[in-house]
Design an enzyme around this catalytic site. Structure first.
Site, PDB file in Angstrom:
ATOM      1  N   ASP A   1       0.799  -1.230   0.000  1.00 47.81           N
ATOM      2  CA  ASP A   1       0.000   0.000   0.000  1.00 47.81           C
ATOM      3  C   ASP A   1       0.831   1.280   0.000  1.00 47.81           C
ATOM      4  O   ASP A   1       0.316   2.359  -0.242  1.00 47.81           O
ATOM      5  CB  ASP A   1      -0.954   0.011   1.194  1.00 47.81           C
ATOM      6  CG  ASP A   1      -0.231   0.123   2.533  1.00 47.81           C
ATOM      7  OD1 ASP A   1       0.967  -0.177   2.600  1.00 47.81           O
ATOM      8  OD2 ASP A   1      -0.884   0.492   3.530  1.00 47.81           O
TER       9      ASP A   1
ATOM     10  N   TYR B   1      10.567   4.796   2.539  1.00 44.51           N
ATOM     11  CA  TYR B   1      11.327   3.873   3.382  1.00 44.51           C
ATOM     12  C   TYR B   1      12.837   3.974   3.158  1.00 44.51           C
ATOM     13  O   TYR B   1      13.622   3.484   3.974  1.00 44.51           O
ATOM     14  CB  TYR B   1      10.868   2.428   3.153  1.00 44.51           C
ATOM     15  CG  TYR B   1       9.615   2.083   3.913  1.00 44.51           C
ATOM     16  CD1 TYR B   1       9.672   1.494   5.171  1.00 44.51           C
ATOM     17  CD2 TYR B   1       8.355   2.358   3.390  1.00 44.51           C
ATOM     18  CE1 TYR B   1       8.528   1.174   5.878  1.00 44.51           C
ATOM     19  CE2 TYR B   1       7.202   2.048   4.081  1.00 44.51           C
ATOM     20  CZ  TYR B   1       7.289   1.454   5.325  1.00 44.51           C
ATOM     21  OH  TYR B   1       6.142   1.155   6.024  1.00 44.51           O
TER      22      TYR B   1
END
Length: 442
Positions: free
Chosen positions: A170, A265
């Protein structure tokens, strides 16, 4: 019109009510005849499922609803498995985060030693679900969005290469919504993107609107100044302070290569010193979630059960999770939708390991997916990805072979770990913490 039967694997998750409500909201394009919840934690699932059962009776009585801990009951007569399991729950996530921090290393659920530890717990659980699906509903598809998606995808490809499973994440969906907002579009679906990488480790290199106008310059300008902060009101999943910081820090990640737009990330790999410095070893993201989301959702569910009605309860559909229905529709109705999936590279990234599980755009239809070739990638990204894919492959090999040395090598190779000696100290602590979850290592 055909109606579909779904089992949500991870029925006791606090995300399950939002997914169930989202499925109901999307029933005009993906009609449902049956929804089942499955979990191996009966007590936890009972609370979530009983509250949802009340909601379904009041709002969608035509949909057959049930919940169970029996695999045969759960996986019989289904078209789709929607899997979002967390083996070890948040108690183990807390250890994934706190053990590395003890040694001055990033403590994060999908990155570095924490992600490796979580992956070692998740492999067996996902393989078990695939086997249940293939035994009881061999024509069903599994849509897996369980973390850590990169290690799970590598394991499913290695251990069940012919299974009908699609691995999806997601995070790119969330970032693409923010980027659409930056350029004044209503939805990410109004953009045409090109992307390459590994899960939680990738870059957008082309973004156009549907008329073919290049959106990259405007998006880059925003990211250079603000990161992803301020682009859109944060979704329910990402409102905590730690996420706000992650969205802002994307500005510094972007600065390392301003020709592409990075996945958030990458902060953990590019700035591990910053992350550790801004982490509280006594109170990590797992504690945030347990203190807020876990307590709130269970409180709401218990109130619904006590009152016997869901009327007026702050139950909300997770609109952000509608990408799961996009994927299900693409398979069920052969829509040929373009989506980012985690798939074997097999030449899509020309100058990269053909066996790597890469995250790239694919065209999805009733027979699965077709990769969209991303061409050659720059040396900087290629070097980072080679290192990270080796970590993921060594982790899966360690699980399959029960190899202490391969897991030590995986942790040593991780970009966030400074040395083999630190990797060994973390690994030995992780082995102790994960007794009963990991295979025995020799």
């Amino acid at each position: 019109m055909k109606k579909y039967s779904i089992v949500v694997a991870g029925g006791g998750s606090t995300f399950t009510p939002g997914i169930a409500l989202m499925l109901l909201e999307q029933s005009h394009r993906f009609p449902i005849r049956k929804i089942k919840f499955y979990d191996n934690d009966e007590k936890r699932q009972e609370v979530i499922a009983k509250a949802c059962e009340i909601y379904f009776k009041e709002n969608a009585p035509e949909v057959e609803f049930s919940y169970t801990t029996d695999p045969k009951e759960a996986f019989t007569d289904i078209d789709f498995v929607m899997a979002h399991i967390r083996v070890g729950k948040y108690e183990m996530r807390e250890k994934d985060e706190k053990i590395p921090l003890k040694y001055g290393v990033v403590g994060q659920e999908t990155c570095g030693p924490g992600g490796i530890a979580y992956g070692m717990r998740s492999i067996g659980g996902i393989i078990e679900l695939i086997d249940y699906m293939e035994e009881y509903s061999p024509n069903a598809w599994m849509l897996n969005y369980s973390n850590p998606a990169a290690i799970v995808a590598e394991a499913t490809q290695r251990l069940r290469p012919d299974s009908k499973i699609l691995n999806i994440c997601d995070m790119p969906v969330d970032i693409e919504e923010k980027m659409a907002n930056m350029v004044g579009l209503k939805s990410r679906k109004e953009m045409d993107v090109q992307y390459y990488g590994l899960n939680h480790f990738g870059w957008w290199h082309k973004i156009y609107d549907k008329e073919g106008n290049d959106l990259m310059p405007e998006i880059k300008k925003h990211v250079a100044e603000n990161g992803f902060a301020g682009a859109i009101s944060e979704t329910n999943q990402h409102v905590e302070a730690s996420w706000v910081d992650t969205f802002r820090k994307a500005k510094d990640v972007f600065a390392v290569d301003p020709t592409t737009i990075p996945n958030t990330y990458l902060k953990y790999y590019f700035f591990p010193d910053y992350v550790v410095e801004h982490s509280n070893p006594e109170y990590t993201r797992a504690n945030e979630v347990m203190e807020h989301r876990e307590k709130n959702i269970f409180k709401v569910c218990n109130e619904i059960i006590e009152k016997g009605t869901a009327e007026g309860a702050p139950f909300e559909a997770d609109a952000h999770a509608s990408y799961i229905v996009d994927l299900a529709c693409a398979i069920a109705k052969n829509t040929k939708e373009k989506m980012l999936l985690i798939v074997p590279n097999d030449g899509a990234i020309v100058n990269f390991d053909s066996t790597a599980m890469v995250e790239i755009p694919c065209i999805v239809g009733s027979n699965g997916y077709e990769r969209i070739v991303q061409g050659e990638i720059p040396r900087f990204q290629k070097g980072l990805m080679e290192q990270q894919v080796a970590v993921e492959k060594l982790t899966v090999e360690a699980w399959i072979e029960g190899s202490y040395y391969k897991l030590w090598q995986a942790m040593t190779l991780s970009k966030v770990v400074p040395s083999a000696s630190v990797a060994k100290s973390i690994l030995d602590d992780m082995i102790e913490a994960n007794k009963g979850y990991w295979p025995e290592l020799k």
